[in-house]
Design a protein around this motif. Structure first.
Motif, PDB file in Angstrom:
ATOM      1  N   ASP A  39       0.834  -1.199   0.000  1.00 49.76           N
ATOM      2  CA  ASP A  39       0.000   0.000   0.000  1.00 49.76           C
ATOM      3  C   ASP A  39       0.872   1.254   0.000  1.00 49.76           C
ATOM      4  O   ASP A  39       0.676   2.180   0.788  1.00 49.76           O
ATOM      5  CB  ASP A  39      -0.960   0.010   1.197  1.00 49.76           C
ATOM      6  N   LEU A  40       1.855   1.256  -0.895  1.00 45.99           N
ATOM      7  CA  LEU A  40       2.803   2.356  -0.988  1.00 45.99           C
ATOM      8  C   LEU A  40       3.072   2.701  -2.451  1.00 45.99           C
ATOM      9  O   LEU A  40       3.062   1.828  -3.313  1.00 45.99           O
ATOM     10  CB  LEU A  40       4.148   1.975  -0.339  1.00 45.99           C
ATOM     11  N   TRP A  41       3.310   3.987  -2.691  1.00 43.69           N
ATOM     12  CA  TRP A  41       3.825   4.441  -3.974  1.00 43.69           C
ATOM     13  C   TRP A  41       5.344   4.520  -3.846  1.00 43.69           C
ATOM     14  O   TRP A  41       5.861   5.210  -2.958  1.00 43.69           O
ATOM     15  CB  TRP A  41       3.268   5.831  -4.319  1.00 43.69           C
ATOM     16  N   PHE A  42       6.055   3.865  -4.739  1.00 47.61           N
ATOM     17  CA  PHE A  42       7.513   3.847  -4.681  1.00 47.61           C
ATOM     18  C   PHE A  42       8.084   4.854  -5.684  1.00 47.61           C
ATOM     19  O   PHE A  42       7.714   4.851  -6.865  1.00 47.61           O
ATOM     20  CB  PHE A  42       8.042   2.440  -4.966  1.00 47.61           C
ATOM     21  N   ILE A  43       8.980   5.718  -5.201  1.00 50.62           N
ATOM     22  CA  ILE A  43       9.608   6.762  -6.006  1.00 50.62           C
ATOM     23  C   ILE A  43      11.057   6.348  -6.229  1.00 50.62           C
ATOM     24  O   ILE A  43      11.796   6.119  -5.265  1.00 50.62           O
ATOM     25  CB  ILE A  43       9.560   8.128  -5.291  1.00 50.62           C
ATOM     26  N   THR A  44      11.500   6.268  -7.492  1.00 48.14           N
ATOM     27  CA  THR A  44      12.787   5.629  -7.785  1.00 48.14           C
ATOM     28  C   THR A  44      13.880   6.559  -8.299  1.00 48.14           C
ATOM     29  O   THR A  44      15.057   6.217  -8.205  1.00 48.14           O
ATOM     30  CB  THR A  44      12.590   4.514  -8.833  1.00 48.14           C
ATOM     31  N   ARG A  45      13.533   7.710  -8.864  1.00 50.44           N
ATOM     32  CA  ARG A  45      14.547   8.569  -9.483  1.00 50.44           C
ATOM     33  C   ARG A  45      15.063   9.621  -8.495  1.00 50.44           C
ATOM     34  O   ARG A  45      14.324  10.122  -7.649  1.00 50.44           O
ATOM     35  CB  ARG A  45      13.989   9.264 -10.725  1.00 50.44           C
ATOM     36  N   HIS A  46      16.329   9.976  -8.673  1.00 51.52           N
ATOM     37  CA  HIS A  46      16.999  10.896  -7.755  1.00 51.52           C
ATOM     38  C   HIS A  46      16.277  12.240  -7.670  1.00 51.52           C
ATOM     39  O   HIS A  46      15.995  12.742  -6.563  1.00 51.52           O
ATOM     40  CB  HIS A  46      18.451  11.088  -8.207  1.00 51.52           C
ATOM     41  N   ASP A  47      15.965  12.859  -8.805  1.00 53.46           N
ATOM     42  CA  ASP A  47      15.363  14.187  -8.764  1.00 53.46           C
ATOM     43  C   ASP A  47      13.977  14.169  -8.141  1.00 53.46           C
ATOM     44  O   ASP A  47      13.581  15.107  -7.438  1.00 53.46           O
ATOM     45  CB  ASP A  47      15.330  14.822 -10.157  1.00 53.46           C
ATOM     46  N   HIS A  48      13.223  13.081  -8.363  1.00 55.28           N
ATOM     47  CA  HIS A  48      11.887  12.984  -7.768  1.00 55.28           C
ATOM     48  C   HIS A  48      11.969  12.781  -6.261  1.00 55.28           C
ATOM     49  O   HIS A  48      11.165  13.354  -5.504  1.00 55.28           O
ATOM     50  CB  HIS A  48      11.107  11.829  -8.400  1.00 55.28           C
ATOM     51  N   VAL A  49      12.918  11.972  -5.804  1.00 56.60           N
ATOM     52  CA  VAL A  49      13.085  11.752  -4.360  1.00 56.60           C
ATOM     53  C   VAL A  49      13.489  13.058  -3.680  1.00 56.60           C
ATOM     54  O   VAL A  49      12.951  13.414  -2.622  1.00 56.60           O
ATOM     55  CB  VAL A  49      14.126  10.651  -4.096  1.00 56.60           C
ATOM     56  N   VAL A  50      14.418  13.796  -4.302  1.00 59.40           N
ATOM     57  CA  VAL A  50      14.843  15.075  -3.736  1.00 59.40           C
ATOM     58  C   VAL A  50      13.669  16.038  -3.652  1.00 59.40           C
ATOM     59  O   VAL A  50      13.497  16.759  -2.647  1.00 59.40           O
ATOM     60  CB  VAL A  50      15.989  15.685  -4.569  1.00 59.40           C
ATOM     61  N   ARG A  51      12.839  16.053  -4.679  1.00 59.77           N
ATOM     62  CA  ARG A  51      11.670  16.942  -4.685  1.00 59.77           C
ATOM     63  C   ARG A  51      10.797  16.695  -3.461  1.00 59.77           C
ATOM     64  O   ARG A  51      10.342  17.646  -2.806  1.00 59.77           O
ATOM     65  CB  ARG A  51      10.860  16.729  -5.968  1.00 59.77           C
ATOM     66  N   VAL A  52      10.549  15.439  -3.133  1.00 65.27           N
ATOM     67  CA  VAL A  52       9.712  15.116  -1.977  1.00 65.27           C
ATOM     68  C   VAL A  52      10.421  15.486  -0.682  1.00 65.27           C
ATOM     69  O   VAL A  52       9.826  16.072   0.238  1.00 65.27           O
ATOM     70  CB  VAL A  52       9.333  13.625  -1.986  1.00 65.27           C
ATOM     71  N   LEU A  53      11.707  15.157  -0.585  1.00 69.71           N
ATOM     72  CA  LEU A  53      12.457  15.451   0.635  1.00 69.71           C
ATOM     73  C   LEU A  53      12.491  16.943   0.945  1.00 69.71           C
ATOM     74  O   LEU A  53      12.507  17.344   2.123  1.00 69.71           O
ATOM     75  CB  LEU A  53      13.890  14.929   0.504  1.00 69.71           C
ATOM     76  N   LEU A  54      12.501  17.774  -0.089  1.00 68.88           N
ATOM     77  CA  LEU A  54      12.594  19.217   0.103  1.00 68.88           C
ATOM     78  C   LEU A  54      11.228  19.888   0.201  1.00 68.88           C
ATOM     79  O   LEU A  54      11.147  21.121   0.188  1.00 68.88           O
ATOM     80  CB  LEU A  54      13.406  19.845  -1.036  1.00 68.88           C
ATOM     81  N   ASP A  55      10.161  19.101   0.318  1.00 70.92           N
ATOM     82  CA  ASP A  55       8.808  19.662   0.379  1.00 70.92           C
ATOM     83  C   ASP A  55       8.066  19.134   1.612  1.00 70.92           C
ATOM     84  O   ASP A  55       7.104  18.371   1.495  1.00 70.92           O
ATOM     85  CB  ASP A  55       8.031  19.301  -0.896  1.00 70.92           C
ATOM     86  N   VAL A 315       4.039   7.456   0.280  1.00 69.04           N
ATOM     87  CA  VAL A 315       5.067   7.208  -0.735  1.00 69.04           C
ATOM     88  C   VAL A 315       6.322   6.700  -0.039  1.00 69.04           C
ATOM     89  O   VAL A 315       6.625   7.086   1.090  1.00 69.04           O
ATOM     90  CB  VAL A 315       5.381   8.472  -1.561  1.00 69.04           C
ATOM     91  N   PHE A 316       7.021   5.809  -0.722  1.00 69.01           N
ATOM     92  CA  PHE A 316       8.283   5.279  -0.206  1.00 69.01           C
ATOM     93  C   PHE A 316       9.398   5.817  -1.081  1.00 69.01           C
ATOM     94  O   PHE A 316       9.449   5.540  -2.284  1.00 69.01           O
ATOM     95  CB  PHE A 316       8.277   3.749  -0.223  1.00 69.01           C
ATOM     96  N   LEU A 317      10.282   6.582  -0.482  1.00 66.61           N
ATOM     97  CA  LEU A 317      11.395   7.198  -1.209  1.00 66.61           C
ATOM     98  C   LEU A 317      12.551   6.217  -1.255  1.00 66.61           C
ATOM     99  O   LEU A 317      13.212   5.959  -0.247  1.00 66.61           O
ATOM    100  CB  LEU A 317      11.813   8.488  -0.509  1.00 66.61           C
ATOM    101  N   LEU A 318      12.784   5.657  -2.433  1.00 67.85           N
ATOM    102  CA  LEU A 318      13.792   4.608  -2.587  1.00 67.85           C
ATOM    103  C   LEU A 318      15.191   5.228  -2.742  1.00 67.85           C
ATOM    104  O   LEU A 318      15.687   5.429  -3.855  1.00 67.85           O
ATOM    105  CB  LEU A 318      13.454   3.723  -3.795  1.00 67.85           C
ATOM    106  N   PHE A 319      15.813   5.529  -1.598  1.00 70.44           N
ATOM    107  CA  PHE A 319      17.164   6.081  -1.631  1.00 70.44           C
ATOM    108  C   PHE A 319      18.116   5.151  -2.384  1.00 70.44           C
ATOM    109  O   PHE A 319      18.995   5.595  -3.113  1.00 70.44           O
ATOM    110  CB  PHE A 319      17.699   6.274  -0.215  1.00 70.44           C
ATOM    111  N   GLY A 320      17.944   3.844  -2.179  1.00 72.49           N
ATOM    112  CA  GLY A 320      18.826   2.878  -2.820  1.00 72.49           C
ATOM    113  C   GLY A 320      18.773   2.947  -4.334  1.00 72.49           C
ATOM    114  O   GLY A 320      19.785   2.749  -5.013  1.00 72.49           O
ATOM    115  N   SER A 321      17.602   3.242  -4.874  1.00 72.52           N
ATOM    116  CA  SER A 321      17.456   3.408  -6.322  1.00 72.52           C
ATOM    117  C   SER A 321      17.977   4.773  -6.759  1.00 72.52           C
ATOM    118  O   SER A 321      18.718   4.889  -7.739  1.00 72.52           O
ATOM    119  CB  SER A 321      15.991   3.259  -6.723  1.00 72.52           C
TER     120      SER A 321
END
Length: 419
Positions: A39-55, A315-321
């Motif tokens: 029950d999670l949305w997985f975010i895989t790209r660097h720029d998209h993960v950064v966008r979420v982290l900074l918001d 959402v799950f921010l996939l740092f590893g990806s």
């Protein structure tokens, strides 16, 4: 909604030994995918993960655990008795801002630098205890090193080390991998989690009555302009995360990095040129990220990579990806250092939730590796070809064991004591 990758993302990938091939596919085919199983949305790209982290106004950190929607009745009863702790990881501003400003004082660069002698002392003591000819580097060195250090910094008696490690493991599994446990195991982990909270409450009460020269006592007396001081329960709420995060990430980093160094020949490069240690640590954080990611909750409808994520979704921010995104690094699937833009990895987060203990984690890893390099320059893995088994965990990327050949005579010659 396109969910073909989400349907594939089961435990064999999420908890498997090598999820990176799947992540590479996802970044190309479906950079944002939904998993019914988690029950999670997985975010895989660097720029998209950064966008979420900074918001932080668009994505909340308050609900970051990955738990079943319904606990079995026995487990639910125990969980209902547990106080919901507020700490850096699960709060948003302004509550987070207040906690962060207090903890920032405890992890100033000058303060952390002062822990270097303690880290060396603990590292050498652990290395003195390793008798060989084969040792388990992970469980005999990588895990106890940061755990002993953080317990001494916080002010937790070392007699309680084993209990703290067990409580941390249970809490982590309950919060992020409960689906891997049967009901009896969930119940035991829930009871353990409650015991951990009770223990921290008692420890803080002791310091309120009789302060010592430790982090608990300093947190109780720290004053930040514009904010009231932390209460006893607020300080107690911080301790389980400080103990857990204060050793788990560093232990995983040390273990994962040692596996990469020793299985690829880079260990010998460090023996020859120890000035590369800092670059090696940053590459270890990027290449084999010790925490594969964390959860955020969308506070409003949002669109990422042309995918609509409804308000309230997690959402799950996939740092590893993100840390192997070719849009950010050249040859990201190659382990090597020094590397351009090395510090751009997300292993320790970014934005307001950037790891407050990052300077300590980096210092512990550098010193831990340095002591090993000096004491065991000829260190070799027992099996340098077969990757060791990993623990089953969606969030943490950690080995179970790391067997290596140990030369006791060499260790004594290069600075060790008696066995």
């Amino acid at each position: 909604m396109s969910t073909h990758l989400g349907a594939e993302f089961d435990e064999t990938i999420a908890h498997g030994p090598d999820p990176y091939e799947f992540y590479a596919r996802a970044r190309v085919e479906q950079p944002v995918f939904y998993s019914h199983r988690f029950d999670l949305w997985f975010i895989t790209r660097h720029d998209h993960v950064v966008r979420v982290l900074l918001d932080p106004t668009g994505f909340s950190s308050e609900d970051r655990s990955i738990k079943p929607k319904r606990w079995p009745p026995r487990v639910a009863a125990v969980m209902a008795s547990k106080r919901h702790a507020k700490h850096l990881g699960n709060t948003d501003p302004p509550a987070h801002t207040r906690l962060r400003q207090v903890l920032n004082q405890a992890f100033l660069p000058t303060v952390v630098a002062g822990y270097a002698p303690l880290i060396r002392e603990v590292a050498d003591d652990l290395l003195d205890r390793l008798a060989g000819p084969e040792v388990d580097l992970l469980n005999e060195y990588c895990y106890p090193l940061p755990l002993i250090v953080i317990l001494r910094v916080i002010g937790v008696p070392l007699d309680d080390l084993d209990r703290c490690m067990r409580w941390c493991r249970d809490k982590s599994t309950l919060d992020f991998a409960a689906e891997t446990l049967n009901e009896d195991e969930q119940l035991r982990a829930a009871e353990s989690s409650v015991a951990f909270v009770d223990y921290c409450d008692n420890l803080v009460r002791q310091r309120q009555h009789a302060p010592l020269d430790d982090l608990i006592s300093r947190l109780l007396k720290t004053r930040v302009k514009g904010h009231p001081p932390l209460s006893g329960p607020e300080v107690a709420d911080l301790l389980p995360l400080l103990i857990f995060a204060g050793h788990e990430t560093t232990a995983n980093l040390l273990g994962n990095l040692l596996w990469q160094l020793l299985s690829t020949g880079h260990w010998d490069r460090l023996v020859t040129d120890p000035d590369l240690l800092e670059a090696a640590v940053e590459e270890g954080l990027r290449y084999d990220t010790p925490a594969l990611g964390f959860v955020r909750r969308a506070l409003q409808d949002t669109t990422i990579a042309h995918v609509r994520i409804p308000a309230g979704s997690r959402v799950f921010l996939l740092f590893g990806s993100a840390n192997r995104d070719p849009a950010r690094w050249s040859e990201p699937e190659r382990f090597g250092f020094p590397r351009d833009r090395a510090s751009g990895h997300l292993a320790l987060g970014q934005g307001i939730h950037f790891c407050v203990g990052a300077p300590l984690a980096r210092l512990e890893t550098r010193i831990g590796l340095d002591r090993l390099l000096r004491r065991q320059p000829t260190l070799r893995l027992t099996d340098p070809v077969t990757e060791p088994e990993r623990r089953v965990h969606l969030v943490l990327r950690t080995l179970r064991r790391l067997p290596a050949h140990w030369d006791q005579k060499l260790s004594r010659l290069n600075g060790g004591g008696a066995a």
